[in-house]
Scaffold this active site. Sequence first.
Site: not given
Length: 120
Positions: A56, A61, A81, A88, A91
């Site tokens: 990711g 992502d 989460d 990031h 993103d």
Amino acid sequence: MARIGLVAHDDKKDELCAWTVLHKAKLSQHDLWGTGTTGGRVMAATGLPVSLLKSGPLGGDQQLGAMIAEGKLDMLIFFIDPLSAQPHDVDVKALTRLATLYDVPLANNKSTADAVLAAI
């Protein structure tokens, strides 16, 4: 056969893997795509094939976002989460924005993932 993207933040990877184990039979009927670490963990947990993208934070992502924009992804399961800052985050926001913009079903938790998977 639906094309399903799988991704989870670090603190949610175990939860996503447990969810995929629970739904292994149904997921086996579809084409699975995952960011590097998440997809690898799903493969290890379920034995299902997952086409792996980059991790990711390293562009995975964004690769999923490109697939959405190109009409190559039918559903996104992204266990986010909400209690941890993500380096990031830009993103992550872009990916969820694209799923919303292109009207791709997006599940951010187990309950929504159950409902979205049941719909296909």
